[in-house]
Scaffold this motif. Structure first.
Motif, mmCIF file in Angstrom:
data_model
loop_
_atom_site.group_PDB
_atom_site.id
_atom_site.type_symbol
_atom_site.label_atom_id
_atom_site.label_comp_id
_atom_site.label_asym_id
_atom_site.label_seq_id
_atom_site.Cartn_x
_atom_site.Cartn_y
_atom_site.Cartn_z
ATOM 1 N N ILE A 1 31.748 43.042 45.063
ATOM 2 C CA ILE A 1 33.102 42.999 44.479
ATOM 3 C C ILE A 1 33.310 44.169 43.524
ATOM 4 O O ILE A 1 32.349 44.757 43.033
ATOM 5 C CB ILE A 1 33.338 41.678 43.707
ATOM 6 N N LEU B 1 37.214 42.813 39.043
ATOM 7 C CA LEU B 1 37.931 41.757 39.770
ATOM 8 C C LEU B 1 38.277 40.564 38.883
ATOM 9 O O LEU B 1 39.341 39.978 39.001
ATOM 10 C CB LEU B 1 37.082 41.296 40.956
ATOM 11 N N PHE B 2 37.355 40.220 37.987
ATOM 12 C CA PHE B 2 37.556 39.010 37.194
ATOM 13 C C PHE B 2 38.007 39.290 35.751
ATOM 14 O O PHE B 2 37.976 38.399 34.915
ATOM 15 C CB PHE B 2 36.283 38.165 37.211
ATOM 16 N N SER C 1 40.875 39.609 34.519
ATOM 17 C CA SER C 1 42.038 38.828 34.077
ATOM 18 C C SER C 1 41.648 37.412 33.654
ATOM 19 O O SER C 1 42.412 36.741 32.972
ATOM 20 C CB SER C 1 43.074 38.766 35.198
ATOM 21 N N VAL C 2 40.489 36.945 34.082
ATOM 22 C CA VAL C 2 40.065 35.595 33.709
ATOM 23 C C VAL C 2 38.883 35.622 32.728
ATOM 24 O O VAL C 2 38.224 34.605 32.517
ATOM 25 C CB VAL C 2 39.680 34.746 34.947
ATOM 26 N N SER C 3 38.633 36.795 32.152
ATOM 27 C CA SER C 3 37.475 36.937 31.264
ATOM 28 C C SER C 3 37.913 37.206 29.839
ATOM 29 O O SER C 3 38.806 38.016 29.607
ATOM 30 C CB SER C 3 36.605 38.125 31.693
ATOM 31 N N ASP D 1 33.807 30.152 30.189
ATOM 32 C CA ASP D 1 34.704 31.269 30.465
ATOM 33 C C ASP D 1 34.381 31.820 31.863
ATOM 34 O O ASP D 1 33.217 32.048 32.193
ATOM 35 C CB ASP D 1 34.495 32.354 29.409
ATOM 36 N N PHE D 2 35.417 32.016 32.667
ATOM 37 C CA PHE D 2 35.198 32.370 34.066
ATOM 38 C C PHE D 2 34.461 33.704 34.206
ATOM 39 O O PHE D 2 33.534 33.856 35.010
ATOM 40 C CB PHE D 2 36.540 32.404 34.797
ATOM 41 N N GLY D 3 34.859 34.668 33.400
ATOM 42 C CA GLY D 3 34.204 35.971 33.466
ATOM 43 C C GLY D 3 32.736 35.884 33.089
ATOM 44 O O GLY D 3 31.868 36.515 33.712
ATOM 45 N N SER E 1 36.227 39.275 50.365
ATOM 46 C CA SER E 1 35.593 40.227 49.456
ATOM 47 C C SER E 1 36.361 40.337 48.138
ATOM 48 O O SER E 1 35.865 40.873 47.160
ATOM 49 C CB SER E 1 35.491 41.605 50.112
ATOM 50 N N MET F 1 43.239 33.313 42.479
ATOM 51 C CA MET F 1 43.171 34.655 41.899
ATOM 52 C C MET F 1 44.385 35.510 42.226
ATOM 53 O O MET F 1 44.867 36.265 41.386
ATOM 54 C CB MET F 1 41.882 35.377 42.345
ATOM 55 N N TRP G 1 39.115 29.025 32.798
ATOM 56 C CA TRP G 1 39.123 29.855 34.008
ATOM 57 C C TRP G 1 40.500 30.500 34.181
ATOM 58 O O TRP G 1 40.663 31.429 34.973
ATOM 59 C CB TRP G 1 38.814 29.010 35.257
ATOM 60 N N ASP G 2 41.491 29.983 33.498
ATOM 61 C CA ASP G 2 42.847 30.507 33.671
ATOM 62 C C ASP G 2 42.954 31.950 33.198
ATOM 63 O O ASP G 2 42.152 32.414 32.393
ATOM 64 C CB ASP G 2 43.837 29.632 32.888
ATOM 65 N N LYS G 3 43.996 32.644 33.731
ATOM 66 C CA LYS G 3 44.190 34.044 33.361
ATOM 67 C C LYS G 3 44.632 34.135 31.908
ATOM 68 O O LYS G 3 45.336 33.272 31.403
ATOM 69 C CB LYS G 3 45.195 34.705 34.297
ATOM 70 N N LYS G 4 44.181 35.204 31.291
ATOM 71 C CA LYS G 4 44.359 35.319 29.842
ATOM 72 C C LYS G 4 45.275 36.484 29.502
ATOM 73 O O LYS G 4 45.543 37.343 30.339
ATOM 74 C CB LYS G 4 42.979 35.514 29.189
ATOM 75 N N ASN H 1 48.118 38.434 31.554
ATOM 76 C CA ASN H 1 48.113 37.819 32.883
ATOM 77 C C ASN H 1 48.405 36.327 32.851
ATOM 78 O O ASN H 1 48.415 35.671 33.892
ATOM 79 C CB ASN H 1 46.743 38.039 33.543
#
Lengths: 410, 465
Positions: free
Chosen positions: A294, A298-299, A301-303, B242-244, B327, B350, B399-402, B405
């Motif tokens: 990836i 990519l992530f 926006s959610v980090s 946190d998702f990241g 991907s 996403m 996990w939501d966009k921060k 965003n």
């Protein structure tokens, strides 16, 4: 519960593998498509109470006497009270977090499944949960050494926004006073009710009992049993105190060893994390043996932004203290992955390779950290030595943890 | 309008009557109408459906720091175009705390809405029948973890006859993914814990492949086939993280579910563990009386999987289609099956897209439509006739966009089979509410028209003829 002297195959046959150790859903081999689950049932996670008092009074072979503060003498009842508190999830603001949720008994009293801690409401911690095995001997607490005694230390996690999330000591103490199952317990042990001091004393006393040694290394080196370890371990120890000079920081005394100098050093690892530039692409493991390449952003926006960590400097504000961290003990080291203050290294081999390359050069790099020129065989010997440091009573301590009631809202 | 064949009758009459599994089974077999039932199409088959225009949408909403009163709430939105408040929030009940509000489900009599908190393990039971436009908090189950013997993360709250089946996500020992199904009576009393099969204790199940992780997520039933099916996500450590940070933690990424379990609905015994790698989440079963299959989608590997009964009566899992560009990890989240079993809506978090798949051949779904709904999207709820679709945005608090965003909404659309036409749109952050998650429909007619009479015994007798 007796410890198993089962031996891993091959050269590193000195490893004592505790039966009860390991995350309940072992993910060894997940990187390959041959992975099969080896999940344990939660219903069989039942233990057996052990005599913790004797582990304080007569610590296992290889450990010095347990330092006990004059104002907090040990007793069976105090250990039991501290143990109850340690596994009680109601001690957090929303009753979801006990100390043991991050210092998990079968995961080396640390958290093998996470690099850095996750606390109340999922808030991010930036550091790895350290093991509590042999914490009685720590002269400084936390990776940056900012706390001095176990009695005081407990208020760190209890009040940290991203750990147990309590807004004040009063909130914690009031809650305990309203829980029926604590009726009279503090009075019984301390002749006074729960307060900031007695809560710390009880928890500290339980943690002081988590002593684990009498490892194959101890049986050989301090117990003079020549057969307790393989030649590889012996060679590894020779390198440890010789060519690799690990012993300069991970101290071994004549009659005992805690494997720490209780000091803070810059190995360069913290520096390299703070100045890390991520590559454009990365591989993500999305299922057993299935990787997807990836874009690293990519992530984004959610980090949340990854927090920085400058180590001891944050306490002293002295530039010379940048990226200094506490020397951890090496006892039970094969059970307490991942390694370093941020859990960045998954295996001991990665750690030894890091040292072999001389850490990461930076202005404050400790002069003891330099390229070591260890051969692959020598690295294997050092690993064999590190793997020989697993205490013989680990299963006993885990079983005792399993037997402790988990405090949940009734 | 309420479907004639609904179970309002016995749902109502049987209130307070505990049904044995055998009885439950016979009801399931005989009472299922031939005609397809629809999300409404994701409801339990043991429940009355709203087949006409829904009057209300109940949105189980996460409290968010910095937004309004910062706590979880059940938000009611007027959804009938005839309502003078159409498209507006008409009620909101704050429940206290950020519990990680997630899924919700009605009891079989459709009088109560059970809404779970994945973090604090509380289950909030709302009375939605006394005044469907203004639900009230009826009761809170606070001791789910202690009752169940250590299950954490009450997820799906699924109506069984007289009871609620609750799928857990985690446990109180290591906050990992090993967990169980937990059953409560409609009155809120604990009945039983059914542990997910693990290698150490398969509990009679057959491991069909390499995995038996003991993880849980969704639960659905096909009473005709005496079948219950569960999927698998991940434990508290991961879904709260946190998702990241999670994506960056290689060890944590290994703690994802890779299994679907087939259970004997009657005995609640696990029968077969199927390998479905990549975190299979929502399960939707076909409604047609001759269709013995369900769909699930894998979040990390972006695939549609068919869970079907083969000619030999064996349950199998088959990877039948890709969702978007794997991907880019689009992260399929909620799915919704149409009442005629011909369409599967699949949302991908996403990229904020909804996709429609033609599933008339369940072994070869074909994507026929795609549209972006927002910067992120999670849930989709379809009306019975498939003409109205409602979308909400929130997946999990962390996990939501921060930042820029962030996009937290309830968006309503009309669907004519070709295009989505926006009907109303509520910004949940601007409205000071929080992050909207699951939607459930309410209707005045459901309760006003509920017939009375007939004893439970009489109904059971007539049903089992």
């Amino acid at each position: 519960m007796t410890s198993l002297n089962s031996f891993a195959a091959g050269e590193i046959s000195n490893t004592q593998i505790p039966q009860l150790h390991g995350a309940g859903d072992d993910k060894t081999g997940y990187e390959t498509k041959y992975y099969t689950t080896k999940s344990k049932a939660l219903t069989t996670r039942v233990g057996k109470k052990t005599d913790l008092l004797s582990l304080i009074k007569q610590p296992p072979l290889g450990l010095p006497n347990v330092p006990i503060p004059a104002n907090n003498p040990i007793s069976v009842e105090k250990i039991a009270l501290g143990r109850k508190l340690f596994y009680d999830r109601r001690l957090s603001l929303n009753s979801t977090f006990s100390c043991a949720m991050c210092h998990v008994p079968e995961q080396g009293f640390t958290h093998n499944e996470l690099a850095t801690a996750v606390g109340l409401e999922g808030r991010s911690g930036r550091r790895n949960s350290p093991t509590l095995f042999n914490i009685a001997y720590a002269e400084k607490l936390f990776h940056d050494g900012r706390e001095d005694t176990l009695e005081q230390q407990v208020w760190g996690p209890l009040l940290a926004h991203n750990e147990m999330g309590n807004p004040s000591p009063g909130v914690v103490l009031r809650k305990i006073r309203t829980l029926n199952d604590y009726n009279g317990l503090f009075e019984n042990v301390f002749n006074k009710p729960v307060n900031m001091e007695t809560l710390g004393m009880a928890l500290a006393t339980y943690q002081r009992s988590l002593n684990s040694a009498n490892s194959p290394f101890d049986q050989w080196y301090f117990g003079h049993n020549d057969a307790a370890v393989t030649p590889s371990v012996k060679r590894g120890f020779k390198l440890f105190r010789g060519k690799a000079n690990c012993i300069a920081c991970h101290t071994v005394n004549n009659d005992s060893a805690v494997f720490t100098d209780h000091k803070l050093h810059n190995t360069g690892h913290g520096f390299s994390v703070s100045t890390y530039q991520r590559p454009k692409k990365q591989r993500l493991l999305v299922a057993p043996g299935q990787y997807i390449e990836i874009d690293s952003d990519l992530f984004d926006s959610v980090s949340e932004k990854k927090p920085n960590d400058v180590g001891l400097y944050e306490i002293t504000e002295d530039p010379a203290d940048r990226w200094k961290y506490k020397t951890p003990t090496l006892r039970n080291i094969s059970l307490t992955a991942p390694y370093m203050h941020d859990g960045a290294f998954k295996t001991l081999e990665e750690v030894v390779n890091f040292y072999n390359h001389g850490g990461t050069p930076n202005e404050e790099l400790d002069p003891l950290i330099k390229p070591l020129g260890l051969t692959p065989n020598e690295i294997q010997d050092i690993l064999a030595f590190l793997n020989s440091l697993t205490g013989s009573n680990v299963d006993e301590l885990i079983a005792d943890g399993f037997a402790a009631p988990v405090g949940d809202t009734q | 309008m309420i479907s004639k064949e609904t179970f309002t009758q016995f749902g109502k009459t049987l209130k307070g009557v505990m049904l044995g599994s055998a009885v439950a089974l016979s009801i399931g077999i005989t009472a299922l109408p031939q005609q397809a039932q629809a999300d409404e199409t994701c409801m339990s088959p043991y429940m009355a459906k709203i087949v006409g225009q829904e009057d209300y949408i109940y949105v189980w909403t996460l409290g968010a720091v910095g937004v309004g009163d910062e706590q979880d709430k059940l938000v009611t939105v007027a959804a009938n175009p005839k309502d003078k408040n159409y498209g507006k929030v008409i009620n909101s009940i704050s429940v206290g705390g950020r519990n990680e509000a997630h899924h919700s489900g009605f009891t079989d009599d459709r009088k109560y809405l059970w809404a779970g908190g994945l973090d604090t393990n509380k289950i909030f039971i709302f009375d939605v029948h006394t005044n469907p436009s203004k639900p009230t908090l009826h009761k809170t189950i606070e001791n789910f973890v202690a009752d169940s013997g250590g299950v954490v993360g009450p997820h799906t709250t699924y109506a069984m006859p007289g009871t609620m089946m609750i799928s857990g996500l985690s446990n109180n020992k290591d906050h990992g993914g090993r967990t169980a199904l937990v059953e409560y009576t409609n009155a809120g009393d604990f009945v039983a814990t059914h542990w997910m099969p693990t290698d150490e204790n398969l509990n009679g199940a057959k491991k069909s492949g390499q995995f038996a992780d003991g993880y849980g997520y969704d639960v659905r039933v096909l009473p005709r086939r005496n079948m219950m099916v569960t999927s698998s996500f991940t434990g508290w450590n991961n879904y709260m993280m946190d998702f990241g940070k999670l994506v960056g933690d290689a060890e944590a990424m290994k703690r994802m579910g890779n299994t679907v379990v087939i259970w004997d609905l009657h005995t609640k015994q696990p029968k077969k563990v199927l390998d479905v790698p990549g975190a299979p989440l929502e399960i939707r079963c076909a409604w047609g009386a001759d269709k013995n299959y369900c769909f699930t989608t894998t979040a990390l590997t972006s695939r549609i999987w068919l869970i079907y009964e083969d000619d030999k009566g064996e349950w199998q899992a088959k990877d039948v289609a890709a969702i978007g560009d794997a991907s880019k990890i689009p992260l399929p989240v909620d799915i919704s099956i149409s009442s005629d079993d011909n369409t599967l809506w699949v949302n991908t978090f996403m990229d904020g897209k909804t996709r429609s798949f033609d599933i008339s051949n369940p072994h070869a779904p074909k994507q026929v439509f795609e549209q972006q709904i927002g910067k992120q999207v999670n849930m989709v709820s379809s009306s019975w006739d498939g003409k109205r679709l409602y979308y909400t945005s929130s997946l999990l608090a962390n996990w939501d966009k921060k930042g820029e965003n962030q996009d937290q909404y309830l968006r309503a659309f009309d669907w004519d089979g070709k295009k989505l036409t926006s009907t109303f749109d509520i910004d949940f952050v601007k409205a000071g509410l929080g992050f909207p998650h699951q939607m459930r429909f309410g209707s005045n007619a459901l309760y006003a028209k509920a017939p009375t009479s007939k004893s439970a015994d009489a109904i059971i007798a007539s049903l089992s003829k």
